[in-house]
Design an enzyme around this catalytic site. Structure first.
Site, short mmCIF file in Angstrom:
data_model
loop_
_atom_site.label_atom_id
_atom_site.label_comp_id
_atom_site.label_asym_id
_atom_site.label_seq_id
_atom_site.Cartn_x
_atom_site.Cartn_y
_atom_site.Cartn_z
N HIS A 167 47.55 52.80 53.47
CA HIS A 167 47.45 53.74 52.36
C HIS A 167 46.97 53.03 51.09
CE1 HIS A 167 48.85 57.33 50.00
NE2 HIS A 167 48.88 56.42 49.05
N GLU A 168 47.66 51.97 50.72
CA GLU A 168 47.28 51.26 49.49
C GLU A 168 45.91 50.59 49.64
OE1 GLU A 168 48.85 51.98 46.95
OE2 GLU A 168 50.57 52.87 47.97
N HIS A 217 43.23 52.99 48.71
CA HIS A 217 42.99 52.98 47.26
C HIS A 217 42.14 51.77 46.87
CE1 HIS A 217 45.47 56.31 46.07
NE2 HIS A 217 46.62 55.77 46.49
N HIS A 251 38.55 52.23 47.54
CA HIS A 251 37.99 53.14 46.53
C HIS A 251 37.60 52.34 45.28
CE1 HIS A 251 38.57 57.39 44.54
NE2 HIS A 251 37.30 57.02 44.59
#
Length: 704
Positions: free
Chosen positions: A495-496, A499, A502
């Protein structure tokens, strides 16, 4: 380049404040090893002075206001002279979450009103706003990205009170300064509450049911505190296994109550009044700016557009998931009453009625074990952190062609942190990536991604690459074993890391539009998208090897992981929806909020709650996301983005989950574009149309 001598006042005869001079580190990374506590305040105050100097230079410019001399004038700051406040603020506030201490907490309290006042002075300067407004009304032909920046800049001033009269501006200053200080105090109180509690066990029999990994970690925690026996804390790697495996119902109750009463005790860390004041301050800020509620203010700049759009999604989810969630709870209640004789004492303790909250994790685990013969501890030996790192990096290589290389010459702020150089498919430098893995005393709970340097393209055409960091609280190694993760922790890492991608893939001209600087209900798409890979066999095969034998994760275990994926999925969905309902209940208040916090909370989310609620616990006082973390009136965005991520991953499932052409399209259309266009426009360019809830319902087994 060298900074002008006036920009670098000396600290003593030999040493200069490292914020005042070029870092001279690999990729101009933060020189954590050279920064001292006294450097921060000096750099803050000098940074404010330079900002004020820049403001005077801009508003007194005799030339007609233009996009170039007003909106992006700071781009001429090639030596970083006017960038000082941003640089020191980034480092200080990132470390305030990841590696704080009493001195930093005290300085944060001191600087918060000063920094908020300074931000207001900039945003509420009438002459500066008139220049921005002039450019907004009359400007040269702009590129779409320039137009986006101009619109955001103008709206930023308006939403910060630029159109208010002097009385209104002064009131807004007061409100924002109070809210900033209270948000900081909320976080500091919560950290103290979290770190002040420990469950100290000296009787080995009270460890019954716990896996050896949890026992070893608790023994290490006790040793670090110079105590005998075992210590369990409220940090996730300690709390979660205890609530899942411990047969000691009374101790589970103690842990649960400690976790779920943070911020409501009769001590200096009580957050009840702070929450009430924050809710009212934000309501008043919004109404001062012409909105009915704070939610109206926030949502006017989000994908959801308005309160109605948020409730439409949350209500759809309640309607779709509640029948399945009720069945899940009925099955769990029935199972808890029909356990074999070996669990009689837990059965008797739980009674013949509904389970208490501290029983849910314990019995859910046993039910999952019975139905699927799967357990987090079965998987842990196959998820050695070092191998997981290689697997996650390898996934990025397979999808996007990027590679990672640890560089020990890049300074870090704690030995737990690893720093990597990231290279693109063609071998060119892409980013710096920091990874901070384990819980410790000065670190907030949870997991998050942040940046120490954003991405942008300067006027010379140089693409300034980002320095991205992920901070987590994963299981620590022990003297006898390496760090062995649960599947849930692997998902957290993914999940992190989503990010981080991104941020790392950003390819925008302006830093304020780059990377993760997107609307809140879009920002979780890249992160939640990556979680989909956690149960894919081809991915697991790249890193999931037993840490002792080297054997790969067996096919049978992988099948059981996939089969059990939707175990209690409806319950988990409603839990997230309940948080969104609570958030919206607070921030759709039109009148002064005077309600008793705990009863209000229970009423606000009851539509998504299964069974009776305890009146002696409270989520709000520890709900950092909506009180101090930027998600106020925005927590729904997790479910909003989950709709997007399920829809997006369905494209990969159709075209091939490792299809590099599909991945490149996702990178080009979504991950690299930041906030340069409307979020839905970006998504539709990748997807070919707007998302629907169908893919999420299918993924969760709600719809066939």
């Amino acid at each position: 380049m060298e900074i002008e001598e006036k920009a670098a006042p000396a600290v003593g005869k030999e040493r200069k404040n490292p914020f005042f001079e070029p870092y001279k580190t690999p990729h101009d990374t933060v020189p954590f090893d050279r920064i001292r506590m006294e450097d921060y305040e000096e750099a803050f105050m000098e940074g404010i002075r330079r900002d004020e100097e820049y403001l005077e230079k801009t508003i007194n410019n005799p030339e007609k206001p233009t996009f170039d001399n007003t909106i992006i004038n700071k781009d001429d700051d090639t030596d970083g002279y006017y960038d000082l406040l941003d640089r020191v603020s980034t480092v200080f506030f990132n470390l305030l979450s990841a590696e704080t201490n009493d001195e930093m907490d005290a300085l944060a309290q001191k600087m918060s009103p000063i920094l908020t006042k300074h931000a207001n002075d900039m945003r509420l300067n009438e002459k500066l706003f008139q220049r921005v407004r002039a450019v907004h009304l009359h400007h040269r032909r702009l590129t779409p990205e320039e137009q986006r920046l101009l619109d955001d800049c103008y709206q930023g001033f308006v939403r910060s009170g630029a159109l208010l009269d002097e009385k209104g501006k002064e009131r807004l200053r007061q409100l924002t300064e109070k809210a900033s200080l209270l948000g900081l105090q909320f976080s500091q109180n919560l950290l103290k509450e979290n770190k002040d509690f420990m469950l100290h066990i000296t009787d080995e029999q009270q460890l019954e049911g716990l896996p050896q990994t949890a026992i070893d970690a608790a023994a290490q925690e006790a040793a670090e505190r110079e105590l005998q026996g075992w210590v369990f804390t409220l940090d996730a790697p300690s709390y979660s296994p205890f609530m899942t495996y411990s047969t000691q119902r009374e101790l589970r109750r103690q842990m649960y109550m400690a976790y779920n009463t943070k911020g409501i005790h009769d001590n200096d860390n009580n957050n009840i009044a702070i929450c009430q004041r924050l809710i009212n301050l934000r309501r008043e800020i919004a109404q001062l700016l012409g909105y009915k509620t704070f939610a109206d203010y926030v949502l006017s700049r989000r994908m959801a557009k308005n309160v109605r759009g948020v409730y439409r999604l949350l209500n759809q989810l309640v309607d779709a998931y509640m029948p399945a969630a009720r069945k899940e709870r009925e099955e769990l209640n029935k199972f808890s009453r029909t356990l074999s004789d070996t669990h009689k004492k837990e059965k008797a303790a739980a009674g013949d009625e509904l389970l208490e909250p501290w029983d849910i994790g314990f019995y859910s685990h046993k039910l999952k074990l019975k139905k699927y013969n799967i357990d987090a501890e079965m998987l842990r030996p196959y998820f050695q952190l070092e191998k997981v790192i290689g697997g996650v990096f390898g996934l990025a290589t397979r999808l996007y062609g990027i590679t990672f290389k640890e560089n020990k010459d890049i300074p870090v702020y704690h030995p737990d942190v690893k720093a990597y150089e990231v290279f693109d498919r063609d071998g060119s430098y892409l980013a710096v990536f920091y990874a901070d893995f384990h819980p410790r005393k000065g670190k907030q709970g949870g997991a998050w991604m942040t940046e120490y340097q954003g991405q942008w393209i300067d006027r010379k055409g140089e693409n300034i690459r980002p320095h991205v960091s992920v901070v987590m609280n994963l299981t620590k190694p022990t003297p006898d074993k390496p760090a062995l993760l649960t599947l849930g922790e692997v998902e957290t890492f993914l999940h992190e890391f989503g990010h981080a991608l991104h941020g790392m893939f950003s390819n925008c001209r302006f830093e304020s539009l780059s990377g993760t600087n997107v609307v809140w209900d879009f920002v979780e798409l890249p992160s939640q998208f990556m979680e989909n890979f956690a149960i894919e066999k081809e991915f697991l095969r790249t890193f999931a090897f037993h840490y002792e034998t080297g054997e790969p994760l067996p096919d049978d275990l992988i099948r059981r992981i996939v089969r059990s994926r939707n175990f209690m999925a409806a319950t988990a969905c409603l839990r997230q929806v309940s948080f969104g309902l609570l958030d919206m209940a607070y921030y759709t208040q039109k009148d002064e909020f005077t309600a008793d916090l705990i009863p209000f909370e229970k009423k606000a989310w009851e539509r998504a709650i299964l069974g009776p609620q305890r009146q002696d616990t409270c989520m709000t006082t520890q709900f950092s996301h909506i009180m101090a973390g930027g998600y106020a009136a925005g927590y729904y965005s997790y479910k909003w983005a989950e709709v997007l991520d399920a829809d997006a991953f369905s494209v990969f499932q159709r075209e091939g989950i490792f299809n590099q052409q599909t991945a490149q399209r996702f990178r080009d259309c979504v991950l690299s574009r930041g906030n340069t266009e409307d979020a839905m426009t970006l998504y539709k360019r990748f997807r070919g149309g707007e998302p629907t809830i169908d893919a999420l319902l299918k993924r969760n087994g709600i719809k066939r």
